[in-house]
Design a protein around this motif. Structure first.
Motif, mmCIF file in Angstrom:
data_model
loop_
_atom_site.group_PDB
_atom_site.id
_atom_site.type_symbol
_atom_site.label_atom_id
_atom_site.label_comp_id
_atom_site.label_asym_id
_atom_site.label_seq_id
_atom_site.Cartn_x
_atom_site.Cartn_y
_atom_site.Cartn_z
ATOM 1 N N ALA A 101 0.805 -1.225 0.000
ATOM 2 C CA ALA A 101 0.000 0.000 0.000
ATOM 3 C C ALA A 101 0.838 1.274 0.000
ATOM 4 O O ALA A 101 0.459 2.265 -0.639
ATOM 5 N N LEU A 102 1.975 1.278 0.696
ATOM 6 C CA LEU A 102 2.753 2.519 0.824
ATOM 7 C C LEU A 102 3.291 3.024 -0.515
ATOM 8 O O LEU A 102 3.022 4.177 -0.886
ATOM 9 N N PRO A 103 4.050 2.232 -1.285
ATOM 10 C CA PRO A 103 4.526 2.759 -2.573
ATOM 11 C C PRO A 103 3.383 3.157 -3.510
ATOM 12 O O PRO A 103 3.479 4.134 -4.243
ATOM 13 N N ARG A 104 2.291 2.413 -3.448
ATOM 14 C CA ARG A 104 1.128 2.744 -4.281
ATOM 15 C C ARG A 104 0.550 4.106 -3.884
ATOM 16 O O ARG A 104 0.231 4.924 -4.738
ATOM 17 N N ALA A 105 0.421 4.354 -2.586
ATOM 18 C CA ALA A 105 -0.110 5.634 -2.115
ATOM 19 C C ALA A 105 0.815 6.786 -2.508
ATOM 20 O O ALA A 105 0.342 7.849 -2.944
ATOM 21 N N VAL A 106 2.117 6.589 -2.378
ATOM 22 C CA VAL A 106 3.080 7.631 -2.764
ATOM 23 C C VAL A 106 2.976 7.886 -4.263
ATOM 24 O O VAL A 106 2.965 9.039 -4.715
ATOM 25 N N SER A 107 2.883 6.828 -5.047
ATOM 26 C CA SER A 107 2.784 6.953 -6.504
ATOM 27 C C SER A 107 1.519 7.704 -6.923
ATOM 28 O O SER A 107 1.559 8.543 -7.830
ATOM 29 N N LEU A 108 0.415 7.414 -6.263
ATOM 30 C CA LEU A 108 -0.837 8.110 -6.590
ATOM 31 C C LEU A 108 -0.772 9.584 -6.205
ATOM 32 O O LEU A 108 -1.321 10.441 -6.903
ATOM 33 N N ARG A 109 -0.119 9.879 -5.106
ATOM 34 C CA ARG A 109 -0.015 11.274 -4.627
ATOM 35 C C ARG A 109 0.973 12.084 -5.452
ATOM 36 O O ARG A 109 0.800 13.285 -5.641
ATOM 37 N N PHE A 110 2.030 11.414 -5.947
ATOM 38 C CA PHE A 110 3.092 12.095 -6.707
ATOM 39 C C PHE A 110 3.317 11.368 -8.030
ATOM 40 O O PHE A 110 4.302 10.633 -8.191
ATOM 41 N N PRO A 111 2.429 11.561 -9.001
ATOM 42 C CA PRO A 111 2.521 10.808 -10.261
ATOM 43 C C PRO A 111 3.764 11.115 -11.094
ATOM 44 O O PRO A 111 4.112 10.324 -11.970
#
Length: 181
Positions: A101-111
């Protein structure tokens, strides 16, 4: 991970050729199999819909006492807290589960930040105008580092590093890194 460094060098060459700034931030989790909180693993599994019928026996196995043997000598049973067995055939799946979940959340927040996660390594890269790279990569790294603290996963300080295409960008990233501790 050597591949992450090679990718950084390729992306940096491309960015510099286009007169852009480029930086990478590499995060390494210290002994990830030794620091997994069963409580956090359970929460992540529940949030992702992982089958509890599979997780419960794994957590019971991971929580069991262990005996260390060297040659013919054996220790008394040792109580463990917060580990997954590295030799277990599903250990990498459990590590991926806690880190999904963490890398996915970072990726969604900072595309604009490229993120790659391989078990205990996270690499992030950004390229573009200097101020955009400073802003996006700094905030993405801060979010990832804060998230790892929440997951109770300690960093390997000697392997958590950044690389930058310019001294100004390196100075900014150093400030962010030292501020986070």
């Amino acid at each position: 991970c050597d591949k992450a460094g090679w990718c950084h060098n390729l992306w940096e060459e491309a960015a510099v050729g286009q007169r852009q700034a480029m930086a990478s931030f590499f995060i390494d989790i210290m002994k990830p199999f030794d620091h997994v909180s069963h409580e956090v693993l359970h929460e992540q599994a529940r949030d992702l819909g992982f089958p509890m019928a599979l997780l419960r026996p794994l957590l019971a196995m991971y929580s069991a006492s262990r005996i260390v043997s060297v040659g013919a000598a054996c220790s008394l049973p040792l109580e463990v807290d917060g580990t997954i067995l590295p030799g277990c055939s599903i250990a990498c799946t459990m590590a991926r589960l806690i880190m999904y979940a963490l890398p996915r959340a970072v990726s969604l927040r900072f595309p604009t930040v490229r993120i790659c996660n391989v078990v205990d390594d996270i690499s992030m890269q950004a390229s573009g105008a200097l101020h955009q790279v400073q802003h996006a990569l700094s905030l993405a790294a801060f979010m990832a580092l804060t998230g790892l603290k929440a997951l109770r996963l300690p960093l390997s300080p000697s392997k958590t590093v950044y690389m930058a295409s310019s001294p100004a960008l390196a100075e900014h990233l150093e400030f962010i890194w030292t501020r986070h501790g």
